[in-house]
Design a protein around this motif. Structure first.
Motif, short mmCIF file in Angstrom:
data_model
loop_
_atom_site.label_atom_id
_atom_site.label_comp_id
_atom_site.label_asym_id
_atom_site.label_seq_id
_atom_site.Cartn_x
_atom_site.Cartn_y
_atom_site.Cartn_z
N ASP A 2 -10.18 -7.06 -17.39
CA ASP A 2 -9.32 -7.60 -16.35
C ASP A 2 -8.12 -6.69 -16.13
O ASP A 2 -7.64 -6.03 -17.06
CB ASP A 2 -8.82 -9.00 -16.73
CG ASP A 2 -9.93 -10.03 -16.69
OD1 ASP A 2 -10.87 -9.83 -15.92
OD2 ASP A 2 -9.85 -11.02 -17.44
N TYR A 3 -7.64 -6.68 -14.89
CA TYR A 3 -6.50 -5.85 -14.51
C TYR A 3 -5.52 -6.68 -13.70
O TYR A 3 -5.91 -7.63 -13.03
CB TYR A 3 -6.96 -4.66 -13.66
CG TYR A 3 -7.89 -3.72 -14.39
CD1 TYR A 3 -7.39 -2.59 -15.02
CD2 TYR A 3 -9.25 -3.96 -14.46
CE1 TYR A 3 -8.23 -1.72 -15.69
CE2 TYR A 3 -10.09 -3.11 -15.15
CZ TYR A 3 -9.58 -1.98 -15.75
OH TYR A 3 -10.40 -1.13 -16.44
N GLN A 31 -2.30 -12.80 -10.97
CA GLN A 31 -3.74 -12.99 -10.87
C GLN A 31 -4.45 -11.79 -11.48
O GLN A 31 -4.02 -10.66 -11.33
CB GLN A 31 -4.14 -13.14 -9.39
CG GLN A 31 -5.56 -13.55 -9.18
CD GLN A 31 -5.83 -13.83 -7.71
OE1 GLN A 31 -4.92 -13.81 -6.89
NE2 GLN A 31 -7.07 -14.08 -7.39
N LYS A 32 -5.54 -12.05 -12.19
CA LYS A 32 -6.32 -10.98 -12.81
C LYS A 32 -7.48 -10.61 -11.89
O LYS A 32 -8.09 -11.48 -11.28
CB LYS A 32 -6.86 -11.44 -14.17
CG LYS A 32 -5.76 -11.74 -15.16
CD LYS A 32 -6.33 -12.27 -16.44
CE LYS A 32 -5.21 -12.70 -17.38
NZ LYS A 32 -5.71 -13.32 -18.59
N PHE A 33 -7.76 -9.31 -11.81
CA PHE A 33 -8.80 -8.80 -10.93
C PHE A 33 -9.72 -7.86 -11.70
O PHE A 33 -9.36 -7.35 -12.77
CB PHE A 33 -8.19 -8.00 -9.77
CG PHE A 33 -7.17 -8.74 -8.96
CD1 PHE A 33 -7.56 -9.65 -8.00
CD2 PHE A 33 -5.82 -8.53 -9.15
CE1 PHE A 33 -6.62 -10.32 -7.24
CE2 PHE A 33 -4.87 -9.19 -8.40
CZ PHE A 33 -5.28 -10.09 -7.44
N LYS A 37 -11.57 -4.35 -7.34
CA LYS A 37 -10.81 -5.22 -6.44
C LYS A 37 -9.32 -4.89 -6.51
O LYS A 37 -8.62 -4.86 -5.50
CB LYS A 37 -11.06 -6.68 -6.76
CG LYS A 37 -10.36 -7.62 -5.80
CD LYS A 37 -10.95 -8.98 -5.81
CE LYS A 37 -10.22 -9.85 -4.82
NZ LYS A 37 -11.03 -10.25 -3.72
N ALA A 38 -8.82 -4.65 -7.73
CA ALA A 38 -7.40 -4.31 -7.88
C ALA A 38 -7.08 -3.00 -7.17
O ALA A 38 -6.04 -2.89 -6.51
CB ALA A 38 -7.05 -4.20 -9.36
N VAL A 58 -4.07 -2.58 -17.27
CA VAL A 58 -5.14 -3.28 -18.00
C VAL A 58 -4.54 -4.46 -18.75
O VAL A 58 -3.48 -4.35 -19.37
CB VAL A 58 -5.83 -2.34 -19.00
CG1 VAL A 58 -6.89 -3.06 -19.79
CG2 VAL A 58 -6.42 -1.15 -18.28
N VAL A 59 -5.23 -5.59 -18.70
CA VAL A 59 -4.83 -6.75 -19.48
C VAL A 59 -5.54 -6.62 -20.83
O VAL A 59 -6.76 -6.62 -20.88
CB VAL A 59 -5.23 -8.07 -18.79
CG1 VAL A 59 -4.88 -9.26 -19.66
CG2 VAL A 59 -4.58 -8.17 -17.43
N PRO A 60 -4.79 -6.49 -21.92
CA PRO A 60 -5.45 -6.30 -23.23
C PRO A 60 -6.23 -7.54 -23.64
O PRO A 60 -5.79 -8.67 -23.42
CB PRO A 60 -4.29 -6.04 -24.18
CG PRO A 60 -3.09 -6.57 -23.50
CD PRO A 60 -3.35 -6.52 -22.03
#
Length: 90
Positions: A2-3, A31-33, A37-38, A58-60
């Motif tokens: 997720d980003y 919001q996570k993408f 998409k991001a 980046v979402v760890p």
């Protein structure tokens, strides 16, 4: 993975509203993408949001590891019933 889309100061994030257009928000409402998409959202931001210099982050992924401690069991005889006290060994 997720980003999220965040500005350089890491205090303003992007999410999509009900109509699908990007809007700024806090970290909790971000919001996570997916990466594609991001990147697409980032490339097509409105001119008013481009001045914030957003980037993709980046979402760890945090994996939960169970830590097991050896337990020492001690029994005691209470007046009304018997019980087991469990204490952690250090």
């Amino acid at each position: 993975m997720d980003y999220v889309i965040v500005n350089a100061n890491k205090n303003v994030y992007i999410r999509l509203n009900d109509k699908g257009s990007p809007e700024t928000c806090t970290k909790q409402a971000a919001q996570k993408f997916e990466k594609s998409k991001a990147k697409n959202i980032l490339d097509n931001l409105p001119r008013s949001l481009k001045r914030f210099h957003f980037k993709i982050q980046v979402v760890p992924v945090v994996s939960l590891v169970q830590i097991q401690f050896p337990l020492l069991r001690k029994t005691c005889r209470c007046r009304f019933f018997s019980c087991i006290k469990i204490q952690e060994m250090e």
